[in-house]
Design a protein around this motif. Structure first.
Motif, PDB file in Angstrom:
ATOM      1  N   SER A 188       0.804  -1.219   0.000  1.00 50.40           N
ATOM      2  CA  SER A 188       0.000   0.000   0.000  1.00 50.40           C
ATOM      3  C   SER A 188       0.841   1.276   0.000  1.00 50.40           C
ATOM      4  N   GLU A 189       1.922   1.284   0.756  1.00 53.31           N
ATOM      5  CA  GLU A 189       2.696   2.509   0.912  1.00 53.31           C
ATOM      6  C   GLU A 189       3.461   2.883  -0.355  1.00 53.31           C
ATOM      7  N   ASN A 190       3.635   1.931  -1.260  1.00 55.74           N
ATOM      8  CA  ASN A 190       4.538   2.137  -2.384  1.00 55.74           C
ATOM      9  C   ASN A 190       3.825   2.285  -3.721  1.00 55.74           C
ATOM     10  N   ILE A 191       2.522   2.513  -3.667  1.00 58.72           N
ATOM     11  CA  ILE A 191       1.745   2.647  -4.903  1.00 58.72           C
ATOM     12  C   ILE A 191       1.807   4.088  -5.386  1.00 58.72           C
ATOM     13  N   ASN A 192       2.090   4.242  -6.650  1.00 54.82           N
ATOM     14  CA  ASN A 192       2.214   5.561  -7.248  1.00 54.82           C
ATOM     15  C   ASN A 192       0.845   6.215  -7.431  1.00 54.82           C
ATOM     16  N   GLN A 193      -0.008   5.595  -8.228  1.00 53.68           N
ATOM     17  CA  GLN A 193      -1.355   6.125  -8.470  1.00 53.68           C
ATOM     18  C   GLN A 193      -2.339   5.252  -7.686  1.00 53.68           C
ATOM     19  N   PHE A 194      -2.597   5.663  -6.459  1.00 51.72           N
ATOM     20  CA  PHE A 194      -3.289   4.803  -5.500  1.00 51.72           C
ATOM     21  C   PHE A 194      -4.725   4.488  -5.921  1.00 51.72           C
ATOM     22  N   GLY A 195      -5.472   5.497  -6.339  1.00 52.29           N
ATOM     23  CA  GLY A 195      -6.874   5.279  -6.698  1.00 52.29           C
ATOM     24  C   GLY A 195      -7.047   4.289  -7.831  1.00 52.29           C
ATOM     25  N   PRO A 196      -6.388   4.527  -8.986  1.00 50.52           N
ATOM     26  CA  PRO A 196      -6.527   3.563 -10.084  1.00 50.52           C
ATOM     27  C   PRO A 196      -5.991   2.181  -9.740  1.00 50.52           C
ATOM     28  N   ASN A 197      -4.874   2.119  -9.011  1.00 52.51           N
ATOM     29  CA  ASN A 197      -4.242   0.826  -8.752  1.00 52.51           C
ATOM     30  C   ASN A 197      -4.993  -0.004  -7.726  1.00 52.51           C
ATOM     31  N   ALA A 198      -5.355   0.593  -6.595  1.00 49.16           N
ATOM     32  CA  ALA A 198      -5.937  -0.165  -5.487  1.00 49.16           C
ATOM     33  C   ALA A 198      -7.449  -0.271  -5.564  1.00 49.16           C
ATOM     34  N   TYR A 199      -8.099   0.668  -6.230  1.00 48.23           N
ATOM     35  CA  TYR A 199      -9.552   0.692  -6.331  1.00 48.23           C
ATOM     36  C   TYR A 199     -10.030   0.210  -7.709  1.00 48.23           C
ATOM     37  N   ALA A 200      -9.653   0.997  -8.733  1.00 43.78           N
ATOM     38  CA  ALA A 200     -10.273   0.825 -10.043  1.00 43.78           C
ATOM     39  C   ALA A 200      -9.800  -0.423 -10.776  1.00 43.78           C
ATOM     40  N   LYS A 201      -8.494  -0.667 -10.810  1.00 41.78           N
ATOM     41  CA  LYS A 201      -8.014  -1.795 -11.611  1.00 41.78           C
ATOM     42  C   LYS A 201      -8.495  -3.141 -11.064  1.00 41.78           C
ATOM     43  N   PRO A 202      -8.400  -3.407  -9.744  1.00 46.28           N
ATOM     44  CA  PRO A 202      -8.955  -4.685  -9.267  1.00 46.28           C
ATOM     45  C   PRO A 202     -10.465  -4.788  -9.454  1.00 46.28           C
ATOM     46  N   ALA A 203     -11.200  -3.685  -9.248  1.00 47.65           N
ATOM     47  CA  ALA A 203     -12.646  -3.723  -9.454  1.00 47.65           C
ATOM     48  C   ALA A 203     -12.970  -4.016 -10.913  1.00 47.65           C
TER      49      ALA A 203
END
Length: 792
Positions: A497-512
């Motif tokens: 989590s701490e090392n994600i550049n674009q947090f919203g697209p990576n952690a929310y949008a892409k997996p969804a």
């Protein structure tokens, strides 16, 4: 947590991620479809190869008894907690770890995860300050007053930034519990100015505060079978890993405050007026929201700051956390919701100020009800007695309570964007009751297991709220701009989590989006939904890891999805499949077949090209007697032929003809006269394999669709071809017509039969004779026995 697009999305730093190990990376096949066995952790008695908890699965537990005192004048919170920690692990523990999340607000106690900084092009007077070296304490963070055992004996402890280690007076063995007490206080930050999840918002017009008290008490860390202590520092981004337990919380606030908290309030009779209590009882059986504290009462309370105090008492069982809100500004409404799957009767409630009344009174509680009912359909039945939405100009989630945004203009009007954003954030934050409050993943390590899975079901819930709802995350086409970014701005979903550049697209949008592609395009709704429910059921009230999700989805569906996890979760390649070329061919129906004459010589003796070491040693070994040498009945013609005892002319040329086809008859010619063949050549330009979905439009205006599974790429991950035979003329071909694969370049997804760039050819068509080759026969060829005139 619901993220808005902010400057956080362009912070540049390198992510650390799980490796996408490939055994043959230089090949054009065998990589995209390689199994994940070398990447996933080895199954064991705690976590099985099927993705289910194993027979030895365990998890520790923490129960809390907390008292809190809110000093509104000093904006200070004082608390005391008694924690009962149960060691259910097979390990002996000589220390335990707690989280002191409020230390993140301190400039001297925080985790010190800094970002690169550069000279600004412009700034404000508030931001232009002389750099203080060394930094002066800003007065925020947890002040520990006392840490003792149950008898009041002091305990040794060490604070490391946002983490606190307590050394136990004796080893805590399996099956034992340890009771300890902590007294603390901290200055409550202005959440609007300083950011963060907990704090207060001040309303200058009426001089009141609205408190959202989150991460407000020292909280136990998770001790697990896969990691030991999860004691990673809290930086403000990666959220939490917490054990389940029971909470009893007593909250002392000004008497005119209204308090909402995790769990059920046990003393409404003491803290509500008789009129409010009567309304609450009515709301318990209402199917429309009823105001328990009215708008008029809230407006009156704003004007008078009571110096009296009240204590609200809450009880919450089998939860991993506790949060609460307090303000005299609150309107409070509620209604009863029944969850069909378990017949659970839930109080859906909302708390909001007059500034949000025009939106929240109409929508909030109904959105809460819709969310817990819909999530219950797709995951597990909602088990708790309460679900609450609090308007607090942010977005954050806790068990049974969440904080959301959505206010009207002063004249009561609002934009459609604000309305939809409010509905989306309420659905998202209430949905977090399921991920990760019940299906309790480690948010600090894998944000996607929390935010991504929740965003996916949020999308399903938004779709059932309004078919026209403008969901921003979930549909495949909405992730395209992110997938187009240069590789140095991307990292795999499987990144800390701490090392994600674009947090919203990576952690929310892409997996969804990935899960939606699985559901709609790869697996189908019925199969996906069953597998997803299986995962939710298996890991409800437990601590799942990524491998548990990946394995369960495959185990419960019978689908090999390793290629998808590898590409979508472990990789950064985008989808870009292109139609390279279409070759058109028409049949030559008048072709005359020519028999195929085969010339050959008889087989030479079958001898080994090289006498290997095993044959030599076996021949020299006097203890070995070969069966065919001992048994004369086994010594046929070829025994002698191979040993040079039979002579055959192997230079003589023989021949035979294959005449298995004949010209088409008139009936067949008529049947195939309108056939046209189309060979479509595709290139995988993006690197991420995906099903090939085609829509054919014919000259007569009709359409047909075809879908090839992603496995079509398994023997060549870069180029494939597919041929179709149609009895009417094609006008055009559209690749991915519904934009369901997140293809980043649709300009190469279309072909039109304009004749300008088409390759045309002919292919001959014959009628197949019925007689054919029989496996194991020589098809008329002369063999050595026949050439020698021998039968044995």
């Amino acid at each position: 947590m619901k993220l808005k697009v902010t400057a956080l999305s362009v912070l540049l730093y390198t992510g650390i991620s799980a490796q996408n190990i490939q055994n043959n990376p230089g090949s054009n096949h065998g990589n995209k479809f390689e199994q994940l066995g070398t990447i996933l952790p080895t199954p064991n008695i705690y976590r099985t190869a099927s993705g289910a908890p194993g027979q030895g699965y365990w998890q520790n537990r923490a129960d809390y008894d907390i008292t809190a005192y809110l000093d509104e004048d000093k904006r200070n919170l004082k608390g005391s907690e008694t924690v009962t920690y149960y060691n259910n692990s097979p390990d002996e523990l000589d220390y335990i770890w707690l989280q002191l999340d409020e230390n993140q607000q301190s400039n001297v106690k925080n985790a010190d995860y800094q970002f690169s900084s550069t000279l600004p092009k412009s700034t404000t007077d508030q931001n232009l300050k002389v750099t203080e070296l060394p930094a002066k304490d800003n007065g925020y963070g947890v002040n520990l007053e006392k840490v003792t055992d149950a008898s009041g004996n002091p305990l040794k402890y060490t604070v490391n930034k946002t983490m606190m280690r307590i050394d136990l007076p004796k080893v805590l063995k399996k099956g034992e519990k340890f009771i300890f007490k902590v007294d603390w206080n901290y200055n409550i930050p202005n959440r609007i100015e300083k950011g963060g999840r907990g704090g207060y918002e001040n309303f200058p017009e009426d001089g009141n505060d609205l408190y959202t008290m989150a991460q407000w008490y020292p909280r136990m860390c998770v001790y697990s079978d896969f990691q030991g202590w999860q004691n990673h520092q809290f930086t403000g981004r990666g959220e939490f890993a917490l054990p389940f337990g029971n909470f009893k919380v007593s909250i002392n606030v000004p008497a005119d405050h209204v308090v909402g908290g995790t769990g059920e309030c046990k003393n409404y009779e003491q803290v509500l007026t008789s009129e409010q209590l009567a309304r609450y009882r009515k709301a318990e059986n209402a199917n429309e929201p009823i105001e328990i504290v009215t708008l008029d009462e809230a407006k009156k309370a704003e004007k008078n700051h009571s110096k009296q105090r009240k204590t609200w008492v809450f009880q919450a069982n089998d939860v991993r956390d506790f949060a609460w809100t307090s303000s005299r500004k609150f309107v409070w409404d509620g209604m009863r919701v029944t969850i069909p799957e378990n017949n659970n009767k839930v109080m859906a409630m909302s708390f909001y100020s007059k500034e949000a009344y025009g939106l929240y009174r109409k929508y909030s509680t109904k959105a809460v009800a819709h969310t817990i009912k819909t999530y219950s359909e797709f995951t597990v039945p909602y088990p708790y007695p309460v679900a609450q939405s609090v308007e607090a100009a942010n977005g954050m989630e806790y068990p049974m309570i969440c904080f959301n945004y959505g206010r009207t203009e002063k004249d009561g009007t609002y934009s459609e964007g604000i309305k939809n954003g409010m509905l989306g954030v309420i659905i998202h934050e209430v949905g977090h009751n399921f991920f990760p409050m019940i299906i309790n993943s480690d948010e600090r390590q894998w944000s996607w297991m929390d935010e991504g899975l929740n965003t996916f079901v949020e999308y399903l819930t938004e779709e059932k709220w309004d078919n026209k709802f403008p969901s921003k995350r979930g549909p495949a086409w909405t992730i395209v701009d992110y997938m187009k970014l240069p590789k140095d701005q991307l990292e795999p979903i499987m990144t800390n989590s701490e090392n994600i550049n674009q947090f919203g697209p990576n952690a929310y949008a892409k997996p969804a989006t990935g899960l939606n592609i699985l559901r709609e395009t790869i697996m189908g709704r019925e199969l996906f939904d069953k597998a997803f429910k299986t995962y939710s059921k298996r890991w409800a009230f437990k601590h799942p890891e990524p491998a548990d999700f990946f394995r369960t989805m495959e185990d419960a569906s019978g689908e090999d999805l390793d290629w998808f996890w590898r590409g979508w979760f472990y990789g950064t390649d985008p989808v870009d499949i292109a139609i390279d070329k279409v070759t058109i061919a028409t049949p030559d129906l008048n072709a005359v077949p020519t028999p195929n004459e085969i010339k050959y010589t008889v087989e030479k003796p079958i001898q080994n090209e090289f006498e290997d070491i095993s044959k030599i040693r076996n021949k020299e070994d006097k203890n070995i007697a070969f069966v065919v040498d001992k048994d004369k009945d086994l010594q046929d013609f070829y025994y002698r032929y191979d040993r040079g005892q039979e002579k055959v002319d192997t230079n003589k040329v023989y021949s035979f003809k294959i005449d298995d086809k004949e010209s088409l008859d008139s009936k067949s010619k008529d049947k195939f006269k309108d056939i046209t063949a189309y060979q479509i050549d595709f290139t995988n330009k993006g690197g991420l394999v995906m099903p090939i979905i085609l829509e054919f439009t014919f000259e007569d205006g009709t359409k047909l669709r075809d879908k090839s599974s992603a496995q079509i790429w398994r023997h060549n991950e870069q180029k494939v071809s597919k041929t179709f035979y149609f009895d009417k003329k094609l006008k055009s071909i559209q690749l991915d017509p519904m934009r369901e694969t997140a293809d980043i370049d649709t300009s190469n997804n279309f072909w039109s039969n304009d004749g300008a760039s088409n390759e045309n050819s002919k292919f001959k068509v014959f009628k197949q004779k019925q007689e054919g080759a029989v496996r194991g026969s020589s098809n008329g060829q002369v063999n050595p026995m026949q050439a020698a005139g021998k039968k044995n």
